[in-house]
Design an enzyme around this catalytic site. Structure first.
Site, PDB file in Angstrom:
ATOM      1  N   GLU B  64      -2.007   2.822   0.882  1.00 21.18           N
ATOM      2  CA  GLU B  64      -1.460   3.921   1.565  1.00 21.18           C
ATOM      3  C   GLU B  64      -1.986   5.399   1.006  1.00 21.18           C
ATOM      4  O   GLU B  64      -2.325   6.147   1.718  1.00 21.18           O
ATOM      5  CB  GLU B  64       0.086   4.174   1.440  1.00 21.18           C
ATOM      6  CG  GLU B  64       0.556   2.963   2.107  1.00 21.18           C
ATOM      7  CD  GLU B  64       1.044   1.701   1.628  1.00 21.18           C
ATOM      8  OE1 GLU B  64       0.403   1.441   0.576  1.00 21.18           O
ATOM      9  OE2 GLU B  64       1.393   0.756   2.187  1.00 21.18           O
ATOM     10  N   PHE B 126      17.025  -3.337   0.802  1.00 17.26           N
ATOM     11  CA  PHE B 126      15.438  -3.787   0.469  1.00 17.26           C
ATOM     12  C   PHE B 126      14.376  -2.671   0.899  1.00 17.26           C
ATOM     13  O   PHE B 126      14.552  -2.457   2.153  1.00 17.26           O
ATOM     14  CB  PHE B 126      15.124  -5.075   1.036  1.00 17.26           C
ATOM     15  CG  PHE B 126      13.745  -5.458   0.960  1.00 17.26           C
ATOM     16  CD1 PHE B 126      13.266  -5.871  -0.457  1.00 17.26           C
ATOM     17  CD2 PHE B 126      12.999  -5.709   1.998  1.00 17.26           C
ATOM     18  CE1 PHE B 126      11.974  -6.203  -0.703  1.00 17.26           C
ATOM     19  CE2 PHE B 126      11.618  -6.223   1.846  1.00 17.26           C
ATOM     20  CZ  PHE B 126      11.149  -6.613   0.475  1.00 17.26           C
ATOM     21  N   GLN B 127      13.606  -2.242   0.100  1.00 17.72           N
ATOM     22  CA  GLN B 127      12.549  -1.401   0.489  1.00 17.72           C
ATOM     23  C   GLN B 127      13.050   0.039   1.011  1.00 17.72           C
ATOM     24  O   GLN B 127      12.493   0.590   1.878  1.00 17.72           O
ATOM     25  CB  GLN B 127      11.616  -1.848   1.427  1.00 17.72           C
ATOM     26  CG  GLN B 127      10.806  -2.836   0.546  1.00 17.72           C
ATOM     27  CD  GLN B 127       9.636  -3.520   1.360  1.00 17.72           C
ATOM     28  OE1 GLN B 127       9.439  -3.407   2.433  1.00 17.72           O
ATOM     29  NE2 GLN B 127       8.628  -3.787   0.651  1.00 17.72           N
ATOM     30  N   LYS B 176      14.548   1.943  11.137  1.00 18.99           N
ATOM     31  CA  LYS B 176      13.695   0.721  11.998  1.00 18.99           C
ATOM     32  C   LYS B 176      14.801   0.870  13.106  1.00 18.99           C
ATOM     33  O   LYS B 176      14.143   0.338  14.332  1.00 18.99           O
ATOM     34  CB  LYS B 176      14.021  -0.359  11.177  1.00 18.99           C
ATOM     35  CG  LYS B 176      13.216  -1.566  11.811  1.00 18.99           C
ATOM     36  CD  LYS B 176      13.051  -2.833  10.968  1.00 18.99           C
ATOM     37  CE  LYS B 176      12.371  -3.813  11.528  1.00 18.99           C
ATOM     38  NZ  LYS B 176      12.392  -5.049  10.618  1.00 18.99           N
ATOM     39  N   MET B 485     -14.626  15.057 -17.536  1.00 17.91           N
ATOM     40  CA  MET B 485     -13.772  16.226 -18.012  1.00 17.91           C
ATOM     41  C   MET B 485     -12.852  16.259 -18.908  1.00 17.91           C
ATOM     42  O   MET B 485     -12.745  17.184 -19.884  1.00 17.91           O
ATOM     43  CB  MET B 485     -13.095  16.980 -16.659  1.00 17.91           C
ATOM     44  CG  MET B 485     -12.864  18.274 -16.575  1.00 17.91           C
ATOM     45  SD  MET B 485     -13.947  19.371 -17.171  1.00 17.91           S
ATOM     46  CE  MET B 485     -14.511  20.068 -15.408  1.00 17.91           C
TER      47      MET B 485
END
Ligand SMILES: Cc1ncc(C[n+]2csc(CCOP(=O)(O)OP(=O)(O)O)c2C)c(N)n1
Ligand SMILES: [Mg+2]
Lengths: 175, 573
Positions: B64, B126-127, B176, B485
């Site tokens: 993502e 869940f999630q 959902k 760096m």
């Protein structure tokens, strides 16, 4: 310096969280916040008492408040003619010996007894923060069992001597 | 009762799911491309993408973070909002770096995250992750859709908020249960935002204060920030600067807002800016900032920042004005509108001859410099070669680190919107996926992604997109086998204690590219560089070039942390 700021906000999900989160993140020192409905549906008023170090920090505060999508208007009312009120509930120890004395004391503050039990009185006091604090310190020697304050809420008076209060919205918008 | 057959068909076709409403709203918003990744909570949305013949395409990433940086690159180059879809929980939290990056660098994004069904929100389902709570500090605004009737309005509003005023990311969290609800298809999308009315037009009185000051000034400087690019004001800026002959310093994100290498351009200011740019700001008596936010990497120690200058600041975000630097002439406006009004003023410039001569002298005496090796390759020379072989016209994206600074120093941009870099957040892993979005925005343009060997390994899995979408991005790895760096700071400020900054092993980037079906090349010798770049840039398809550069080279000049703009080190060899 202590400032009193009123924000008019659109009542949307999470608005209080959004604003307090921003103030916290940007390290503004908030003494109290009180939130309530306005006369318009869907619009709330938030009154902040803040401690800021200087004018620049104050300007940042009002600008950051204004920047919030949900904030419609920000007013710094500290230097205006304003009405400020706070409400406190105090549960104080009261015996047969002290009950009458406490009643007399609070009547001078136009406070009300809203609950009585065998060994305590619950008192409600409304007024300017100084008045509320004065009563609390007078009650302290009797033994305060519980105390809660609403935080300050404020209103500019209808009549403003000299010029009216400045609207920071338009100040910041035009620099 | 007998139902009329026609009527029945009509009733049916008017029933859609929340996901269909979303697809419609995206089409209505003119979306061309969505960057995303599926998962449980967005399955109804992905089904709607499958079911509908959408007018936009969907680009599937491999992480993502890749989706959202690609969306940022797309937005930066196209000027249109980037759109992202991710699932709830881990999918959504994988977006946080990109959302924060977009917030810091004012990139318009509309990000859709799936959420668990409304019935189980708040139960640690869940999630489930509280995306409103998590993203509130790093978004311009966010929404959770709790009523399907609000969905079209919220999407419309989100695009408006993301793209107007000071652009930024907006998150829409969709449970959902909302995306799979069957509903009627006639909700309004009008919105009313009384608290959000950005000031676009400047106060003309304030504008004339700038020109008044310019008439009196002896040492003016204009600081050009990304706000000029965001408002599409490069032509207006050019005209204004040339009318008044004001020398221009550009911020890191503002590169390209004024043509680099032009007569009045002093180059980039800030920590690794040019000596001339930084001392010009330090000595100026009038500093006009258009669309920059006086970031600390630009200003250095604020106590020494432009100590003798009257500061004018034009910004669309009032909160940026006076935040870091005391401002005498504040102007809240869109850069283009402000410049338009500035252009209407009579030109009555002060005498800047001595000033301009001095700056010219500084540029001659203290140019950017570097040591030339030949094997391994000197990184600055490599950037100059890349500049030459791409005629200075490529879209260049970078990651974060030494290579980013060398790109900013040695690839002058004559055109706007060709420079894509992570400034405010300094996000390693940004550069490569951003190039994917840039290439999608400009399919026929040469897009070069300059990355370090460290940062590339944070998001290189998106090589899969180059292959699947056949995007001809040229990935140039400035490979110093180090977190360069970090290594530089350890060399300079920690007595060469190289704690965890040197890689003892890197993958074989050529084989790695090839394993994705992409052309891989390697150059270690300077004499092979020109030919290799020509071959890569003219190759019809994606290329990864592993350029072996010198590990010990440092980025100079530099303002050390805590120092002022006049205290640069490494100004000369
Ligand atoms: C996500 C993230 N983690 C850590 C850092 C700190 N950091 C800044 S530059 C840098 C080194 C980058 O190394 P590389 O990608 O090889 O580029 P180089 O400096 O060598 O050109 C690091 C670790 C960062 N900016 N971003
Ligand atoms: Mg490296």
């Amino acid at each position: 310096m202590k400032r009193i700021i009123i924000a008019t906000v659109q009542d949307r999900g999470g608005v209080l969280n959004r604003i307090t989160g921003m103030l916290n993140r940007r390290q503004f020192n908030i003494e109290s916040i009180s939130v309530g409905a306005s006369d318009v549906r869907g619009i709330s008023k938030m009154t902040f008492v803040v401690e800021v170090s200087d004018k620049q920090k104050l300007e940042q505060l009002t600008k950051q408040l204004n920047k919030q999508i949900d904030v419609i208007k920000v007013l710094d009312v500290t230097d205006k003619a304003i009405v400020t009120r706070e409400l406190a509930l105090v549960k104080v120890v009261a015996t047969n010996q002290t009950r009458a004395e406490i009643m007399t004391l609070i009547s001078a503050f136009r406070a009300d007894v809203i609950d009585i039990s065998k060994d305590s009185l619950t008192i409600q006091v409304t007024g300017k923060p100084e008045k509320v604090d004065a009563l609390i310190s007078l009650l302290r020697p009797y033994g305060i069992k519980d105390l809660t304050k609403t935080g300050l809420t404020a209103f500019p008076r209808g009549y403003q001597p000299e010029q009216g209060y400045s609207e920071l919205n338009s100040v910041s918008a035009h620099g | 009762m007998k139902v009329n057959a026609n009527q029945e068909v009509e009733v049916k076709s008017n029933l859609v799911t929340g996901s269909d409403l979303l697809v419609q709203a995206l089409e209505k918003a003119g979306v061309e491309v969505v960057f995303g990744y599926p998962g449980g909570a967005v399955l109804p949305i992905y089904d709607a993408l499958h079911r509908n013949d959408t007018s936009f395409k969907h680009v599937l990433s491999r992480h993502e973070q890749g989706s959202i940086h690609a969306a940022e690159g797309y937005a930066r180059v196209s000027g249109k909002p980037g759109v992202v879809i991710a699932t709830s929980g881990p999918g959504a939290t994988n977006l946080i770096t990109g959302i924060t990056d977009a917030m810091m660098d004012s990139i318009p994004l509309v990000v859709f995250t799936g959420q668990v069904a409304e019935q189980v929100i708040g139960t640690d389902a869940f999630q489930e992750a509280d995306m409103i709570g998590i993203t509130t500090p790093v978004t311009k605004y966010n929404y959770q859709v709790n009523n399907i009737a609000d969905l079209p309005r919220i999407v419309n509003e989100a695009f408006h908020i993301a793209t107007t005023g000071r652009p930024g990311p907006v998150v829409i969290d969709i449970p959902k249960s909302i995306s799979e609800t069957v509903t009627i298809n006639d909700y309004e999308d009008d919105f009313y935002l009384p608290g959000y009315q950005p000031t676009v037009y400047p106060n003309p009185m304030q504008i004339s204060k700038i020109t008044d000051e310019l008439s009196k000034a002896e040492r003016p400087v204009l600081l050009a920030g990304a706000g000029i690019l965001l408002s599409g004001a490069t032509e207006e800026l050019k005209q204004f600067v040339n009318n008044w002959e004001i020398p221009v310093v550009t911020t890191l994100l503002g590169l390209g807002s004024y043509p680099g290498g032009d007569n009045l351009s002093l180059g980039m200011g800030g920590m690794h800016g040019t000596y001339t740019a930084n001392t010009a700001i330090y000595e100026s008596d009038l500093l006009i900032n258009i669309g920059a936010r006086f970031d600390d990497r630009l200003t250095g120690n604020l106590q020494h920042f432009a100590p003798n200058a009257k500061v004018a600041h034009i910004d669309i975000d009032p909160a940026e004005i006076g935040k870091n630097v005391k401002t005498a002439i504040p102007i809240v406006a869109d850069a283009k509108q402000a410049l338009n009004v500035l252009l209407q003023q009579e030109v009555n410039r002060g005498d800047y001859t001595k000033w301009l001569d001095k700056l010219k002298g500084n540029q001659k005496k203290y140019p950017l410099w570097y040591d030339r090796g030949d094997n391994p390759i000197s990184p600055q020379w490599l950037i100059e070669q890349i500049h030459e072989k791409s005629n200075g016209e490529a879209v260049v994206t970078t990651d974060v680190g030494q290579h980013q600074m060398w790109a900013a120093q040695f690839y002058p941009f004559k055109n706007p919107d060709n420079w894509v870099t992570s400034g405010g957040l300094g996000t390693m892993g940004f550069g490569f996926p951003a190039a994917i979005g840039a290439q999608i925005a400009k399919p026929d343009h040469l897009v070069i992604s300059l990355v370090g060997d460290g940062g590339f390994q944070m998001t290189l899995q998106e090589l899969a997109i180059l292959k699947s979408q056949n995007l001809p991005v040229k990935v140039v790895i400035l490979n110093n086998d180090a977190l360069g760096m970090v290594r530089q700071w350890q060399e300079t400020f920690y007595e060469k204690r190289y704690s965890h900054s040197l890689f003892s092993e890197n993958p074989d980037f050529v084989k790695l590219a090839e394993s994705y079906g992409i052309k891989g090349m390697r150059v270690s010798d300077e004499k092979d560089v020109p030919e290799a770049l020509e071959e890569a840039f003219s190759y019809d398809g994606p290329v990864v070039i592993d350029c072996r550069i010198d590990r010990d080279t440092c980025v100079y000049p530099m303002i050390a942390p805590g120092k002022g703009m006049h205290e640069m080190i490494g100004v000369t060899k």
